[in-house]
Design a protein around this motif. Sequence first.
Motif, PDB file in Angstrom:
ATOM      1  N   ASP A   1       0.830  -1.148  -0.208  1.00 39.07           N
ATOM      2  CA  ASP A   1       0.124  -0.060  -0.145  1.00 39.07           C
ATOM      3  C   ASP A   1       0.715   1.346   0.104  1.00 39.07           C
ATOM      4  OD1 ASP A   1      -2.786  -1.279   2.083  1.00 39.07           O
ATOM      5  OD2 ASP A   1      -2.399  -1.509  -0.240  1.00 39.07           O
ATOM      6  N   SER A   2       1.777   1.276   0.623  1.00 38.23           N
ATOM      7  CA  SER A   2       2.677   2.407   1.033  1.00 38.23           C
ATOM      8  C   SER A   2       3.424   2.643  -0.309  1.00 38.23           C
ATOM      9  CB  SER A   2       3.646   2.335   2.199  1.00 38.23           C
ATOM     10  OG  SER A   2       4.495   1.333   2.002  1.00 38.23           O
TER      11      SER A   2
ATOM     12  N   LEU B   1       0.067  12.602  11.066  1.00 40.60           N
ATOM     13  CA  LEU B   1      -0.367  12.308   9.675  1.00 40.60           C
ATOM     14  C   LEU B   1      -1.032  11.138   9.393  1.00 40.60           C
ATOM     15  CD1 LEU B   1       3.621  13.130   8.481  1.00 40.60           C
ATOM     16  CD2 LEU B   1       1.404  14.680   8.297  1.00 40.60           C
ATOM     17  N   GLN B   2      -1.920  11.418   8.294  1.00 45.73           N
ATOM     18  CA  GLN B   2      -2.647  10.055   7.669  1.00 45.73           C
ATOM     19  C   GLN B   2      -1.743   8.958   7.438  1.00 45.73           C
ATOM     20  OE1 GLN B   2      -4.703  11.060   4.087  1.00 45.73           O
ATOM     21  NE2 GLN B   2      -5.989   9.163   4.388  1.00 45.73           N
ATOM     22  N   GLY B   3      -2.321   7.620   7.736  1.00 48.41           N
ATOM     23  CA  GLY B   3      -1.651   6.349   7.962  1.00 48.41           C
ATOM     24  C   GLY B   3      -0.755   6.113   9.180  1.00 48.41           C
ATOM     25  N   PHE B   4      -0.563   6.944  10.188  1.00 45.20           N
ATOM     26  CA  PHE B   4      -0.043   6.532  11.361  1.00 45.20           C
ATOM     27  C   PHE B   4      -1.105   6.113  12.541  1.00 45.20           C
ATOM     28  CE2 PHE B   4       4.018   9.271  12.060  1.00 45.20           C
ATOM     29  CZ  PHE B   4       4.361   9.201  10.272  1.00 45.20           C
ATOM     30  N   VAL B   5      -0.828   5.443  13.341  1.00 47.14           N
ATOM     31  CA  VAL B   5      -1.641   4.871  14.494  1.00 47.14           C
ATOM     32  C   VAL B   5      -2.113   5.969  15.139  1.00 47.14           C
ATOM     33  CG1 VAL B   5      -1.848   3.289  16.555  1.00 47.14           C
ATOM     34  CG2 VAL B   5      -0.518   2.321  14.531  1.00 47.14           C
ATOM     35  N   GLY B   6      -3.196   6.323  15.255  1.00 46.65           N
ATOM     36  CA  GLY B   6      -3.729   7.189  16.101  1.00 46.65           C
ATOM     37  C   GLY B   6      -4.396   8.578  15.269  1.00 46.65           C
ATOM     38  N   TYR B   7      -4.056   8.346  13.951  1.00 44.64           N
ATOM     39  CA  TYR B   7      -4.731   9.365  12.885  1.00 44.64           C
ATOM     40  C   TYR B   7      -6.357   9.412  13.194  1.00 44.64           C
ATOM     41  CZ  TYR B   7      -5.746  11.779   8.709  1.00 44.64           C
ATOM     42  OH  TYR B   7      -6.502  12.703   7.816  1.00 44.64           O
ATOM     43  N   ASN B   8      -6.834  10.606  13.214  1.00 43.28           N
ATOM     44  CA  ASN B   8      -8.249  10.766  13.106  1.00 43.28           C
ATOM     45  C   ASN B   8      -8.963  11.303  11.903  1.00 43.28           C
ATOM     46  OD1 ASN B   8     -11.068  11.660  13.905  1.00 43.28           O
ATOM     47  ND2 ASN B   8     -10.382  12.091  16.034  1.00 43.28           N
ATOM     48  N   SER B   9      -9.480  10.289  11.161  1.00 42.52           N
ATOM     49  CA  SER B   9      -9.976  10.826   9.915  1.00 42.52           C
ATOM     50  C   SER B   9     -11.000  11.555   9.920  1.00 42.52           C
ATOM     51  CB  SER B   9     -10.412   9.537   9.301  1.00 42.52           C
ATOM     52  OG  SER B   9     -11.215   8.781   9.726  1.00 42.52           O
ATOM     53  N   ASP B  10     -11.946  11.763  11.034  1.00 44.86           N
ATOM     54  CA  ASP B  10     -13.253  12.559  11.016  1.00 44.86           C
ATOM     55  C   ASP B  10     -12.817  14.330  11.292  1.00 44.86           C
ATOM     56  OD1 ASP B  10     -14.586  10.403  11.043  1.00 44.86           O
ATOM     57  OD2 ASP B  10     -14.435  10.060  13.490  1.00 44.86           O
TER      58      ASP B  10
END
Length: 547
Positions: A3-4, A355-364
């Motif tokens: 994916d990366s 940053l997007q893709g990191f554990v803990g990223y909040n997509s909302d």
Amino acid sequence: MTDSQEQSSVTRRKYLTLAGGAAATAGLAGCTGEEAPTPEPTEGGGDTETETDMDTETETPTDEEFGVTITQGNLDSGLDPHDHRETTTDIIVMQMYEGALDRNREGGVVEALATDYERIEDGRVRLFIREGVTFHNGDELTPADVAFSYNRIVNEDVGGLASPQSDQLAGVESAEVVDGERAVDVLSGSVNPTVFGLLATYGDIVQQSWIEERETAEINSSANGTGPFQLDTYTADESVTYTKYEDYWDEPAAVDTITMNAATESSTRVNQLVSGETDITVNVPPQEVSRVRNEESTRIEAVPSTRVIYNAMRYDVEPFDSLEFRRAMNYAIDLESIIENVLSGFADATSQPTLQGFVGYNSDLDIYPYDVEQAESLVEESGYAGAEIELHTPVGRYLRDVEIAQAVAGYIDELSNVSCSVRQRDFPTLAGELTTGSIEDKPPFYLIGWGNATFDASQTLIPLLTTNGALSSWSNDEFDSLMDQSQDESDPDARDQLMQDANALANDQAPWIFLNRQYSVYGASNRIDWQARRDESIKAYEIEPAN
């Protein structure tokens, strides 16, 4: 393709498509687009060339030798692998020093000086140390050296150093040799769910006796690691040269010699690349991409990085002690326009520290919209109408750092009730002020970038935003509590949610002006076979001659 890798490829196509178009587009208010002036000399620097004390001979290069030159925007702040926080220094040190664990190009944890690792119990993990590894002075690596190295980072009573990297090994309290085994136990005060990721990213191994027998100045101007290259010469603020370590424990490097140097101005770096004076140069500005691509001898290597660019606002000084004022600064800027017009689309807008893709990223979470009326209204509510603020920015450290700062200041200055200007700073000096551990030493308002190669939110949120964070500009009890809970949580989903909540709180409380995810844009010579990494590492060990 992972994916990366797929993301990287798509983003690179986007980058090159955009870069192949017109040169830099119209600037924003306050953005001149001119090259930054040469910065002031580095504090604490010197110009004395220092030969290493290694008992080696430097042979005269021959036509058969494969030498590589790498040009950064800045050089190092010293060669002690435990006494810095800058990626520029890390890139210079990583050619000589290495850790028990490492990361591959995809970010996965791999063995290095350890042949295996395992969790023994909550708060205790074990590393099994490789045999047959020698330091550059010929001495064999021992488990005691590994334990000493970790203890030197986390315990200021060990090794004569209060390491600025102590929080990078978050939760680690000590390390000890395991009786009867060639192994080291690393002890944490809690579960420490990310400990292997931390040890794969930080924690270079040094030789205990070599460190203890030397003064600080010598440790910072010579080196004795186990890495694939050993130090040849060190000239502070000018260059560092290396030769291949012939007794390296792994396959020998394809590169015979390395020269590391620096040029603050991007145009100088590009000129050096196209003229054949260097093989890799960092932070090629968008307006220079076509020039590099059009040369037969050079190419562009670009990849989205793990670095977030932001403007920190100290919560303890006026006017940034006002929540309304901090929010107003986010509403004041047109972030999408900055990305398109200053960075030519070579960045991603951010809504939070992670940053997007990191554990803990909040997509909302949403990016702050550009709303001048809302910004001016919030400034009035804050009681700081008429404020005059100054944005400190490094020069040449990040992709178009000065131009980003000028654009931000220009937008803020357009508000009817705030004035803003830019102050250009020598990066080592600014970095020194940010890493003292005291918030009072930091400028009230500054642009900086933070690279987090662990792909875990904790290594951004804890050091930069918790009350006791080493580089923190903010304090919030609820935020501190969320991060404390996340570090004690063994359930991955529950831990991820806690850090998402922390990101939501940061978005609401606006301790930063949230800016962009940086792309790493390199110029590379076609005489070398090399690919850029997302973690910003430049490992000469991965370079080979092009076919």
